[in-house]
Design a protein around this motif. Sequence first.
Motif, PDB file in Angstrom:
ATOM      1  N   TYR A 188      31.290  29.721  29.254  1.00  0.00           N
ATOM      2  CA  TYR A 188      31.772  30.887  29.882  1.00  0.00           C
ATOM      3  C   TYR A 188      31.468  30.923  31.465  1.00  0.00           C
ATOM      4  O   TYR A 188      32.704  30.987  32.122  1.00  0.00           O
ATOM      5  CB  TYR A 188      31.051  32.301  29.211  1.00  0.00           C
TER       6      TYR A 188
ATOM      7  N   ASN B 265      36.563  35.899  33.623  1.00  0.00           N
ATOM      8  CA  ASN B 265      37.032  35.510  32.426  1.00  0.00           C
ATOM      9  C   ASN B 265      37.690  36.811  31.789  1.00  0.00           C
ATOM     10  O   ASN B 265      37.140  37.653  31.487  1.00  0.00           O
ATOM     11  CB  ASN B 265      36.334  34.689  31.633  1.00  0.00           C
ATOM     12  N   HIS B 266      39.104  36.662  31.362  1.00  0.00           N
ATOM     13  CA  HIS B 266      39.879  37.688  30.789  1.00  0.00           C
ATOM     14  C   HIS B 266      39.550  37.429  29.175  1.00  0.00           C
ATOM     15  O   HIS B 266      39.683  36.524  28.609  1.00  0.00           O
ATOM     16  CB  HIS B 266      41.096  37.698  31.123  1.00  0.00           C
ATOM     17  N   PHE B 267      39.009  38.548  28.365  1.00  0.00           N
ATOM     18  CA  PHE B 267      39.000  38.646  27.087  1.00  0.00           C
ATOM     19  C   PHE B 267      40.477  38.412  26.224  1.00  0.00           C
ATOM     20  O   PHE B 267      41.283  39.171  26.593  1.00  0.00           O
ATOM     21  CB  PHE B 267      38.149  39.626  26.539  1.00  0.00           C
TER      22      PHE B 267
ATOM     23  N   SER C 281      39.189  33.077  25.661  1.00  0.00           N
ATOM     24  CA  SER C 281      39.322  33.818  26.946  1.00  0.00           C
ATOM     25  C   SER C 281      40.095  33.121  27.732  1.00  0.00           C
ATOM     26  O   SER C 281      40.262  31.737  27.879  1.00  0.00           O
ATOM     27  CB  SER C 281      37.697  34.360  27.473  1.00  0.00           C
TER      28      SER C 281
ATOM     29  N   ASP D  86      36.127  43.681  31.418  1.00  0.00           N
ATOM     30  CA  ASP D  86      37.024  42.355  30.688  1.00  0.00           C
ATOM     31  C   ASP D  86      36.133  41.323  30.599  1.00  0.00           C
ATOM     32  O   ASP D  86      35.909  40.801  29.573  1.00  0.00           O
ATOM     33  CB  ASP D  86      38.228  42.337  31.489  1.00  0.00           C
TER      34      ASP D  86
ATOM     35  N   ALA E 202      34.426  39.465  27.461  1.00  0.00           N
ATOM     36  CA  ALA E 202      34.439  37.871  27.156  1.00  0.00           C
ATOM     37  C   ALA E 202      33.231  37.255  27.133  1.00  0.00           C
ATOM     38  O   ALA E 202      33.068  36.418  26.467  1.00  0.00           O
ATOM     39  CB  ALA E 202      35.369  37.471  28.247  1.00  0.00           C
TER      40      ALA E 202
ATOM     41  N   SER F  66      31.944  35.176  24.052  1.00  0.00           N
ATOM     42  CA  SER F  66      31.495  33.724  24.090  1.00  0.00           C
ATOM     43  C   SER F  66      30.256  33.431  23.584  1.00  0.00           C
ATOM     44  O   SER F  66      29.920  32.521  22.949  1.00  0.00           O
ATOM     45  CB  SER F  66      31.523  33.449  25.763  1.00  0.00           C
TER      46      SER F  66
END
Length: 314
Positions: A106, A188-190, A196, A260, A264, A268
């Motif tokens: 992540y 990081n976008h879920f 992600s 968001d 994520a 993760s």
Amino acid sequence: MAESLMDVKRRIDSTKKTHQITSAMQMVSTSKLNQIQKHTSTYQVYASKVESIVSHLAKAHLMSASAGVANSNSNTISVSELLAQRPVKKTGLLVITSDRGLVGSYNSNVLKQTNDFMRTHKVDADNAVVLAVGGTGADFYKKNGLNVAYEYRGVSDVPTFKEVREIVKTVTSMYHNEVFDELYVFYNHFINRLSSGFRAVKMLPISEETFEQSESDNRKVKDSRVDVGPGYEMEPSEEAILSAVLPQYAESLVYGAILDAKTAEHASSSTAMKAASDNAGDLIDKLNLKYNRARQAAITTEITEITGGLVAQE
């Protein structure tokens, strides 16, 4: 052989304890993920409606009217400042990471992709200002000699709008005081529980690029009640609407990014702990097999020695 058996037995016991810990951490992360997903789904409706109003104002060419709008409070950013494109001397980088590890790739993904963005856009320590949400990013950029002008640690597992509003006020105040001339948000976008994707979104000044990115993000959650045409009448005035909606829009961009990113992060963490638990289970199986084989070999050796002694006595 007895010492070898004891060593294997100790490794089995140690690995079982690790398996229990990672399994418990997986359950905790999964629970947090379920909580924040419920919160995110309701927030997306609000964000999509705010984005719809602002984007329709832009389509109706009302942004030009905001050039004369000023805020009576000199300490608060005005609508014109949110929209004005000024020469870029410093670029603000709002980097969202976690405060701790045990979240798989992540953090490393966010930092690597942000560094790639900096190289591509020729942003370095001389013309960059880092605003770090999360201890990992703050520590990384301090270690690498960048100017970390602001850091926020200890973001809640399910961030509240009130909590993030303080971050937004600080960020917009720094923009107002020309600490930086443009601001990008990296996080990081879920996508789902297993994956992600990295995102780099320009937040300030608010521009067509910002609208396009936001519209793309919210397209799936829009509903027909929001989609009013760009040629509608407004009350009390265009300026008053812009003054009220644009700051909310800026807040929603940052809050949505943190929400968001936190989603994520939990996903993760859950995935990383599941992988660790699975690996521990596989290792326990291999060690048990090794232990049983060694034990069987020891028993066979003892039987052979006893039989040999009996034969020698005859």
